[in-house]
Design an enzyme around this catalytic site. Structure first.
Site, PDB file in Angstrom:
ATOM      1  N   ASN B 393       0.827  -1.205   0.000  1.00 43.39           N
ATOM      2  CA  ASN B 393       0.000   0.000   0.000  1.00 43.39           C
ATOM      3  C   ASN B 393       0.860   1.252   0.000  1.00 43.39           C
ATOM      4  O   ASN B 393       1.043   1.884  -1.048  1.00 43.39           O
ATOM      5  CB  ASN B 393      -0.950  -0.020   1.206  1.00 43.39           C
ATOM      6  N   ASP B 394       1.410   1.602   1.144  1.00 38.57           N
ATOM      7  CA  ASP B 394       2.158   2.857   1.259  1.00 38.57           C
ATOM      8  C   ASP B 394       3.311   2.967   0.264  1.00 38.57           C
ATOM      9  O   ASP B 394       3.630   4.059  -0.185  1.00 38.57           O
ATOM     10  CB  ASP B 394       2.709   3.009   2.677  1.00 38.57           C
TER      11      ASP B 394
END
Lengths: 103, 464
Positions: B393-394
């Site tokens: 994600n990040d």
């Protein structure tokens, strides 16, 4: 004047840090996990201290207050040595190249 | 065996350990490297046996304890699943730390066995080295235990912070220093015990404020500590093999910590001080979650991929949690049969420890020459048709490049958004550990696949 042997050990230590620095930078990032497990295994060479400690009891006394710590440390270090090298080997065995005939 | 000969043999085993690490520069030489390491260890242990002159009955017990520990270790090594590697390594670090503490205690109680003087009259230099070895060992032990509990999920991965935490840690560190000085001048054994107890407490306190996703840094750092502890003991025992190894491991862990911090664009202190992502999480997230997203199913994803000519896969921690690596490789096999070019892109901090994703992919029989690091592959996203983000994600968040206000601004990210289309396998829209929304979710060319990573991957394969 004589040089204290400590200075020699310190020299080895400092130079080894530099060797470690350059060797570890050349480790490919995909092998960083095996690097950690193998460093784990080799740092358990502390077992040499454990063995000396375990055999430190005087004649006839196997388990003295100091040797018990040695025996405990032997177990811990042995777990690490066998566990560390074997799990590294298991991981490294999985790194395979692409089979050419597949394409 | 003469002292000189054993010193030389210890040196040999130190050199073999260097070669063991050197071997890891490529997968082809790595197995040989591991063998060097094993030989080095055998030499060190044998030399120790031969140089301890009294072959008393204790010797048998040494062998027995060695065998007990060895079998436990071998058992763990064969049984441990690859997804549990971070926990295993953290657990192993704790053992090195504790072993260092035990050896130091033994040397303190019975210094004459180590030629360090007599109880109450230990050589000053040895006492300092002993104190350092014991203290660092104790910190490594308790710190690794906390890291292990967090990784294992027994303890919540959320950072535990309280007021005055840093001040307390600083005071305890000063206390350790004072205790060491007092110990050296008085040689009182009680001081030695207090020193060890305080060090255990420090290890505990410095790891609890660090969140689950910062574990790559923590594990590397503890790796480094275990090395310094070993080196401290090496000085006490005047053993070259131990000094060399300690230095190698210490610098190795330090370099890995540095690489991990750089992968997150955060300073080492920022990570260690901890508490990242524990605040402001709700305020930022809520207002943005109203934005529309496109979500699809396995069928849509399969259609997109079937019509692609190149696909880049971006795995993350979520893949490890879902154990989806095998399913993923099966999907890729099917894609390859359709003449689609597939490669994998690994962010430096993907997963819970350095190289975590690479091991999992290797386990699933993904050839390592299809797996690329961030710098190697980042330019290829612009030419790829589909990016398949599974459990990451990040590390894909474009905000890191565009918004200077963002906490992850400046962190190197994979340029996933440059792909023609992005498939995002995720269980929900919840933000990643940094607590920030990922702009990628709302992009025109992004298709969200809300499902368990493993199940979704299997469904896609069926539809291909």
């Amino acid at each position: 004047m004589e040089i204290d042997p400590f200075i020699f050990r310190l020299s080895i230590f400092i130079l080894s840090i530099f060797v470690g620095y350059y060797v570890v930078w050349s480790v490919t990032p995909s092998l960083h996990t095996p690097l950690m497990s193998v460093t784990n295994a080799i740092s358990s060479v502390i077992i040499v201290g454990a063995i000396i400690a375990a055999l430190s009891g005087s004649d006839g006394v196997v388990f003295s207050s100091s040797s018990i710590y040695g025996f405990l440390a032997i177990i811990l270090a042995a777990i690490n040595i066998f566990g560390g090298f074997l799990v590294t080997q298991r991981m490294l065995a999985m790194y395979k190249k692409k089979k050419k005939d597949k394409q | 065996m003469s002292a000189n000969l054993s010193a030389i043999l210890y040196l040999v085993s130190g050199v073999l350990f260097i070669l063991a690490l050197r071997g890891l520069s490529s997968p082809e030489t790595s197995r040989q490297g591991n063998l060097f390491g094993i030989i080095g260890m055998v030499i060190a242990v044998t030399v120790t046996f031969l140089s301890v002159s009294n072959f008393s009955s204790g010797f048998i017990y040494v062998i027995i304890f060695l065998a007990i520990g060895g079998s436990i270790g071998a058992f763990i090594a064969y049984r441990i699943p690859m997804t549990a590697m971070p926990e295993l390594v953290a657990g192993f670090h704790s053992l090195v730390g504790l072993a260092a503490v035990f050896v130091a205690i033994s040397a303190f109680i019975n210094p004459s066995a180590f030629n360090l003087g007599t109880p109450g009259n230990i050589k000053l230099a040895s006492l300092i080295e002993m104190a350092i070895g014991a203290s660092v060992g104790a910190i490594t032990f308790s710190g690794s235990v906390i890291a292990f509990l967090k990784l294992q999920g027994i303890m919540s991965g959320a950072p535990i912070t309280f007021k005055g935490q840093h001040l307390l840690n600083a005071l305890l560190l000063i206390l350790v220093l004072i205790l060491t000085i007092y110990l050296c001048s008085t040689q009182l054994s009680n001081l030695f015990w207090i020193l060890i107890a305080v060090s255990f407490l420090i290890g505990f306190l410095i790891i609890i404020p660090i969140g689950g996703a910062d574990m790559p840094v923590v594990i590397s750092m503890l790796n480094s500590y275990s090395g310094w502890a070993a080196a401290g003991i090496g000085f006490t025992l005047e053993n070259t093999a131990l000094i060399i190894t300690g230095a190698l491991v210490g610098s190795s862990g330090a370099i890995l910590s540095y690489i991990m911090c750089k992968g997150m664009n955060r300073s080492f202190f920022n990570v260690i001080l901890g508490g990242f992502g524990s605040t402001d999480q709700t305020t930022g997230g809520q207002s943005k979650e109203q934005r529309p997203v496109k979500s699809g199913n396995a069928d849509d994803a399969a259609f997109l991929m079937k019509n692609a000519s190149s696909v880049i896969i971006v795995p993350g921690y979520g893949m490890a949690v879902a154990q989806a690596q095998h399913a993923l490789r099966e999907m890729v096999d099917t894609l390859k049969k359709n003449d689609i070019k597939v490669s994998y892109a690994i962010h430096p901090v993907a997963g819970r420890m350095p190289g975590h994703m690479n091991v999992l992919l290797a386990e699933a029989n993904v050839p390592y020459d299809e797996v690329f690091e961030l710098e190697e592959i980042n330019n290829d996203f612009a030419n790829a048709d589909v990016a398949f983000v599974i459990g990451a994600n990040d590390v894909t968040n474009p905000v890191a490049k565009t918004d200077p206000q963002s906490p992850i601004y400046g962190m190197p990210v994979l340029d996933v958004e440059k792909c023609k289309s992005v498939l995002f396998v995720k269980r929900s829209l919840s933000p990643g550990y940094a607590g920030i929304d990922n702009d990628l979710f709302y992009k025109e060319n992004t298709l969200m696949l809300f499902a368990d990573a493993k199940k979704m991957t299997e469904d896609i394969t069926k539809n291909l």
